[in-house]
Design a protein around this motif. Structure first.
Motif, short mmCIF file in Angstrom:
data_model
loop_
_atom_site.label_atom_id
_atom_site.label_comp_id
_atom_site.label_asym_id
_atom_site.label_seq_id
_atom_site.Cartn_x
_atom_site.Cartn_y
_atom_site.Cartn_z
N GLN A 130 0.82 -1.21 0.00
CA GLN A 130 0.00 0.00 0.00
C GLN A 130 0.86 1.27 0.00
N LYS A 131 0.56 2.13 -0.98
CA LYS A 131 1.36 3.36 -1.11
C LYS A 131 0.58 4.60 -0.68
N SER A 132 -0.72 4.44 -0.46
CA SER A 132 -1.54 5.61 -0.14
C SER A 132 -2.72 5.19 0.72
N LYS A 133 -3.15 6.12 1.55
CA LYS A 133 -4.36 5.89 2.34
C LYS A 133 -5.48 6.81 1.85
N SER A 134 -5.33 7.31 0.65
CA SER A 134 -6.36 8.20 0.12
C SER A 134 -7.68 7.43 -0.04
N TYR A 135 -8.79 8.15 -0.17
CA TYR A 135 -10.10 7.51 -0.34
C TYR A 135 -10.10 6.61 -1.57
N ILE A 136 -10.96 5.58 -1.50
CA ILE A 136 -11.07 4.69 -2.67
C ILE A 136 -12.36 4.95 -3.43
N SER A 137 -13.47 4.54 -2.84
CA SER A 137 -14.74 4.72 -3.55
C SER A 137 -15.85 4.66 -2.51
N LEU A 138 -16.90 5.41 -2.74
CA LEU A 138 -18.00 5.45 -1.75
C LEU A 138 -18.60 4.06 -1.53
N ALA A 139 -18.64 3.27 -2.58
CA ALA A 139 -19.23 1.93 -2.46
C ALA A 139 -18.26 0.95 -1.80
N GLY A 140 -16.98 1.31 -1.74
CA GLY A 140 -15.97 0.37 -1.25
C GLY A 140 -15.19 -0.19 -2.42
N ASP A 141 -14.13 -0.93 -2.09
CA ASP A 141 -13.23 -1.45 -3.12
C ASP A 141 -13.92 -2.53 -3.97
N LYS A 142 -13.84 -2.35 -5.29
CA LYS A 142 -14.55 -3.26 -6.21
C LYS A 142 -14.04 -4.71 -6.07
N ALA A 143 -12.71 -4.85 -5.93
CA ALA A 143 -12.15 -6.21 -5.86
C ALA A 143 -12.65 -6.93 -4.60
#
Ligand SMILES: Cc1ncc(COP(=O)(O)O)c(C=O)c1O
Length: 396
Positions: free
Chosen positions: A60-73
């Motif tokens: 992990q290189k960043s703790k920035s936001y991902i997506s409102l729905a959560g991570d797709k994977a």
């Protein structure tokens, strides 16, 4: 303004944790709170989780936001795990199973505020608590037969057959909390067909996956319902199955009839995330995704979960044997046949308080016992104390 406040009554199980912590007796035993414990009384981090955390930490290189729905994977990995098929499903990541259920119930309120939500009697107390807080109408359907301690099959099917089109029905996907009662495959099929015929919406609470008979076997009910009913909501919790309790990992999956409806449902669920907490927690979800998508870690996770299940089942059989030694064969048979962490002992609240005060044995007020925490010594003590209660009518 605060001086007018009367706080809501706190959750009984959470309150019990506080009473137990304050009890100075060294011999006290906590069979109340629903957390897995090994034979040393610990709730360890699973090795697969540690290994996945290491991978996440390194990559992990960043703790920035991902997506409102959560991570797709993560959401796809959970969909594959639960349904074994992809389809028109909307999905969001949530903080734990409680967050998932809250979002399911919020979605129901948004869709149809006048609906009735049917809960099994008995059920996990937070179901009714959240539904009442949201102002939704709640009814119960029969589930446990108080006379036999087993499934009230006739009552269950009769009640489900009366449910109105468009009402929602909450079902425990496996390892019913607090009873440990598992419907057979035939009964699950009957439930699925009845709900489909009634046009009722199943809301499946999947909080103990892998603790019943194994991951695949524990999904039989969910998959039968998904095959029969065109629309299904699932609230998934990774708290117990991955031991990620405090990291708060859960998901909502909504099976929809068409891709167009899926897209609207995705919009609603994502919007609900935005309203309640915006971006869902990611760390634990990513750990689950890494485990599920890596063949070795997944195999290790399944093996660890199987060992936990075997340990709980051994505790069950030990407790059943102690109950038989005290001539409580009926209760012993029930306990031995039930699955998951819990069973109900069928004691009154007064009897539960007596066990707590006189013996330092902590059960939930409805007499739910956590078999994961049942050591051989506790098993002997509890069986002896219940037998004494049965004989004297109160003191042990
Ligand atoms: C039946 C049931 N559903 C959902 C949950 C929610 O679990 P969590 O919010 O800890 O993931 C629990 C937790 O005890 C439970 O017993």
């Amino acid at each position: 303004m605060f001086e007018t406040l009367t706080a809501p009554e706190s959750d009984k199980i959470i309150r019990l944790m506080g009473i137990f912590a304050a009890d100075p007796r060294p011999e006290k035993i906590d069979l109340g709170v629903g957390v897995y414990r090994n034979s040393q009384g610990q709730t360890p981090i699973m090795a697969a989780v540690k290994a996945a955390e290491q991978q996440v930490w390194e990559a992990q290189k960043s703790k920035s936001y991902i997506s409102l729905a959560g991570d797709k994977a993560y959401l796809e990995a959970v969909e594959d795990l639960l349904f074994a098929t992809r389809g028109a499903k909307a999905a969001i990541a949530t903080p734990g199973g409680t967050g998932a259920l809250r979002q399911c119930f919020e979605a129901l309120k948004y869709l149809r505020p006048s609906l009735t939500v049917w809960l099994p009697e008995p059920t996990w107390p937070n179901h009714a608590s959240i539904l009442h807080y949201l102002g939704l109408r709640v009814e119960t359907y029969r589930f446990r037969d108080a006379t036999t301690g087993g499934l009230d099959h006739t009552g269950l099917m009769a009640d489900l057959a009366q449910i109105a089109r468009g009402d929602a029905v909450v079902l425990h996907g496996c390892c019913h909390n607090p009873t440990g009662i598992e419907p057979s495959s035939e009964i699950w099929h009957g439930i699925a067909v009845t709900l489909a015929a009634r046009g009722a919406l199943p809301v499946i609470d999947m909080a103990y996956l892998g603790f019943g008979r194994g991951v695949e076997a524990d999904l039989a009910g969910l998959r039968m319902i998904a095959a029969e009913c065109p629309e299904v909501l699932v609230g998934f919790s990774a708290s117990k199955s991955f031991g990620l309790y405090r990291d708060r990992v859960g998901a909502v999956l909504a099976q929809c009839q068409t891709p167009a409806i899926q897209s609207e449902m995705q919009g609603l669920l994502t919007w609900l995330n935005r309203q309640n907490y915006a971006f869902p927690p990611d760390h634990g979800a990513r750990v689950v995704q890494v485990i599920l998508d890596d063949e070795t870690l997944r195999a290790n996770w399944i093996a660890e979960l199987s060992a936990m299940r075997a340990e709980i089942d051994a505790n069950r059989q030990c407790f059943a044997a102690d109950l038989r030694r005290h001539q409580m064969a009926d209760l012993a048979d029930q306990i031995a046949a039930q699955r998951g962490m819990f069973s109900l002992l069928g004691l009154s609240p007064d009897e539960v308080h007596h066990l707590r005060n006189a013996r330092g044995i902590y059960l939930v007020d409805d007499s739910r016992v956590n078999l994961a925490a049942m050591t051989p010594e506790a098993s002997r003590n509890v069986a002896g104390a219940i037998s004494a209660l049965a004989q004297t009518g109160q003191s042990a």
